[in-house]
Design an enzyme around this catalytic site. Structure first.
Site, mmCIF file in Angstrom:
data_model
loop_
_atom_site.group_PDB
_atom_site.id
_atom_site.type_symbol
_atom_site.label_atom_id
_atom_site.label_comp_id
_atom_site.label_asym_id
_atom_site.label_seq_id
_atom_site.Cartn_x
_atom_site.Cartn_y
_atom_site.Cartn_z
ATOM 1 N NE ARG A 1 9.243 -8.149 4.625
ATOM 2 C CZ ARG A 1 8.180 -7.113 4.786
ATOM 3 N NH1 ARG A 1 7.890 -6.813 3.487
ATOM 4 N NH2 ARG A 1 7.974 -6.720 5.806
ATOM 5 N NE ARG B 1 -7.942 1.550 10.245
ATOM 6 C CZ ARG B 1 -6.638 1.949 11.029
ATOM 7 N NH1 ARG B 1 -6.552 2.070 12.193
ATOM 8 N NH2 ARG B 1 -5.746 2.105 10.183
ATOM 9 N NE ARG C 1 2.845 -6.131 11.418
ATOM 10 C CZ ARG C 1 4.063 -6.209 10.822
ATOM 11 N NH1 ARG C 1 4.273 -6.876 9.568
ATOM 12 N NH2 ARG C 1 5.233 -5.887 11.528
ATOM 13 C CE LYS D 1 -2.155 1.158 3.682
ATOM 14 N NZ LYS D 1 -2.851 1.583 4.857
ATOM 15 N NE ARG E 1 10.778 -5.199 9.034
ATOM 16 C CZ ARG E 1 9.795 -4.171 8.731
ATOM 17 N NH1 ARG E 1 10.069 -3.567 7.322
ATOM 18 N NH2 ARG E 1 8.632 -4.614 8.971
#
Ligand SMILES: [Zn+2]
Length: 237
Positions: free
Chosen positions: A147, A108, A192, A34, A181
């Site tokens: 990743r 939201r 998430r 995004k 990470r």
């Protein structure tokens, strides 16, 4: 009628150069790209990204009237009210006249969606598109957990999608250390995703009723996603 593409077909393209102010809501879970797409819209179309979190931090830092109010509320450990966020968005809309906005983090709730309609309506504007970057949760887990980056120059790699050309050696700088990470793990991704669904679920019906929601395949390449978004925005409705 044509069968085929699931996004609108370009039938009546807005001419380049003509001034069309589009106010859109871009939705997508973390990892769907995004931010990259919003950045592209800012650069290519001169839109402004109105991210609630960023705007609040900036207003508090700058000590604007709204910022001072928000600061007091946050220091009291309370949530910033819809009224404060609305005032903040209003300020930014007035300060970026003639530019379309990408709303991020707001609305939201249905109440906030209604507030946004009023905010825009007062300025002769309206939400023209709600675009959701659709992702397949399993594919997203694979994409994110694989990743890693070069510890020296930050060049991005992926276990399956993009290994360095020479094993353990960065293509860009030739160094040999890489890092991952800690939050790029499966549980974080799934949490998430669940948070994202919980946040968007209340507003999607509001915009779906109004026929404004389009979905693009967020798992496609950055260029393909960009092309799909452009096709949606350039279709005159
Ligand atoms: Zn490197």
């Amino acid at each position: 009628m044509l069968d085929g593409p699931s996004w609108p077909i370009k039938s009546d393209t807005v001419e380049r150069g003509s001034v069309v102010v589009l106010d859109i809501i871009l939705l997508g879970p973390p990892g769907a790209g995004k931010g990259t797409q919003a950045q592209r819209l800012v650069e290519n179309r001169g839109m402004v990204q109105l991210s609630t979190g960023d705007m609040l931090r900036a207003a508090v830092k700058a000590g604007t009237p709204v910022g001072l109010k928000a600061k007091a509320v946050m220091e009291a450990g309370e949530l910033v009210s819809d009224a404060i966020v609305s005032a903040l968005i209003g300020e930014h809309l007035d300060g970026s006249q003639g530019k379309g906005a990408i709303f991020d983090g707001f609305p939201r709730t249905q109440h906030q969606a209604e507030a946004l309609e009023l905010l825009l309506g007062d300025r002769g504007r309206h939400v023209s598109h709600v675009i959701e970057l659709d992702v397949d949760e399993e594919a997203l887990v694979e994409r994110i957990t694989g990743r890693f980056t070069c510890a020296t120059c930050g060049a991005p790699y992926h276990d399956r999608l993009k290994q360095p050309k020479v094993q353990d050696t960065c293509d860009q700088c030739g160094e040999h250390e890489f890092k991952r990470r800690p939050d790029d793990n499966e549980q974080t991704v799934r949490t998430r995703m669940a948070e994202y669904r919980a946040k968007t679920a209340p507003i999607l019906p509001f915009y779906e009723e109004r026929g404004l929601v389009s979905r693009v395949d967020g798992m496609a390449s950055v260029e393909q996603v960009a092309a799909q978004i452009d096709a949606i925005l350039d279709k005159r409705t």
